[in-house]
Design an enzyme around this catalytic site. Structure first.
Site, PDB file in Angstrom:
ATOM      1  N   ILE A 132       0.884  -1.163   0.000  1.00 19.75           N
ATOM      2  CA  ILE A 132       0.000   0.000   0.000  1.00 19.75           C
ATOM      3  C   ILE A 132       0.925   1.216   0.000  1.00 19.75           C
ATOM      4  CG2 ILE A 132      -0.236  -0.202   2.515  1.00 19.75           C
ATOM      5  CD1 ILE A 132      -2.866   1.308   2.339  1.00 19.75           C
ATOM      6  N   SER A 133       0.737   2.112  -0.974  1.00 19.99           N
ATOM      7  CA  SER A 133       1.637   3.246  -1.138  1.00 19.99           C
ATOM      8  C   SER A 133       1.591   4.185   0.056  1.00 19.99           C
ATOM      9  CB  SER A 133       1.273   4.035  -2.405  1.00 19.99           C
ATOM     10  OG  SER A 133       1.420   3.246  -3.555  1.00 19.99           O
ATOM     11  N   GLN A 134       2.694   4.906   0.270  1.00 18.70           N
ATOM     12  CA  GLN A 134       2.721   5.875   1.361  1.00 18.70           C
ATOM     13  C   GLN A 134       1.671   6.949   1.107  1.00 18.70           C
ATOM     14  OE1 GLN A 134       6.846   7.417   0.017  1.00 18.70           O
ATOM     15  NE2 GLN A 134       6.089   8.986   1.389  1.00 18.70           N
TER      16      GLN A 134
END
Length: 220
Positions: free
Chosen positions: A62-64
């Site tokens: 999950i991207s920052q």
């Protein structure tokens, strides 16, 4: 009285996102609404509001939060838009986009991730987000054109199918490059055959696997 997670969410937006230059009020509002702790892997909820990518199932991430916000802002997502997201992952970015746009179609090649993401949308009553399983590099031609397309994986180039499915006047944001050297690109469709390409900066994403991306059995 706000919960600990709500306090963390407000702090995330104020410090990690607005504090780093994201100005779009709609993006900031959307990220204050969506509970990121619902979209991380079980047992990692306490890390949900760290400014970092986190591992999820199927060896994906999950991207920052900052990158999610930056991509949505760059894509100029607006109310009334139809948006395509490639690489739905846990569903977090699609959920945020869904707070702004009218309709979100998100493609995920891993069936387990798509199933989990759709369950989260149902639990949160995010009825304008549809998660499908498939090859994201080919887009969803039956639902095109899209006002914005966001790709959460890095390909060797922008897939022609996605460029063709972008509406004139629309914006496509995706990372391009191999694992050691990726840059985020913004592609704006000016006319039927003309596109403007704007590099936005270095990033690090998982590879975009598919017919018009990297091969399943290795890069190249």
């Amino acid at each position: 009285m706000m919960s600990d997670y709500e306090n963390c969410r407000m702090h995330m937006v104020d410090v990690q996102i607005a504090g780093r230059g994201i100005l779009d009020a709609r993006v900031l509002k959307a990220m204050r609404i969506v509970p990121r702790e619902y979209f991380v892997r079980e047992g990692m909820e306490e890390l949900a509001y760290e400014d970092a990518a986190l591992p999820i199932e199927e060896q994906q991430t999950i991207s920052q939060p900052y990158i999610v916000a930056a991509m949505i802002e760059a894509a100029e997502v607006a109310p009334g838009d139809r948006v395509l997201e490639v690489g739905a992952g846990s569903g977090y970015a699609a959920a945020v986009i869904g707070q702004i746009a009218d309709r979100i179609f998100a493609i995920e090649r891993h069936e387990l991730l798509a199933e989990l993401a759709q369950k989260r949308m149902a639990a949160l009553h995010y009825d304008n987000v549809v998660i499908t399983v498939g090859d994201g590099t080919l887009g969803l031609p039956d639902e095109a054109p899209f006002d914005a397309i966001l790709v959460a994986a890095a390909g060797p180039d922008v897939p022609p199918a996605l460029k063709e499915q972008l509406a004139i006047g629309g914006h496509l944001v995706m990372p391009v490059g191999d694992p050691g050297h990726q840059r985020l690109h913004k592609i704006s469709r000016l006319s039927e055959y003309r596109y403007d390409v704007q590099p936005l900066g270095p990033v690090m994403f998982v590879p975009l696997i598919g017919e018009q991306g990297w091969h399943e059995d290795g890069l190249g």
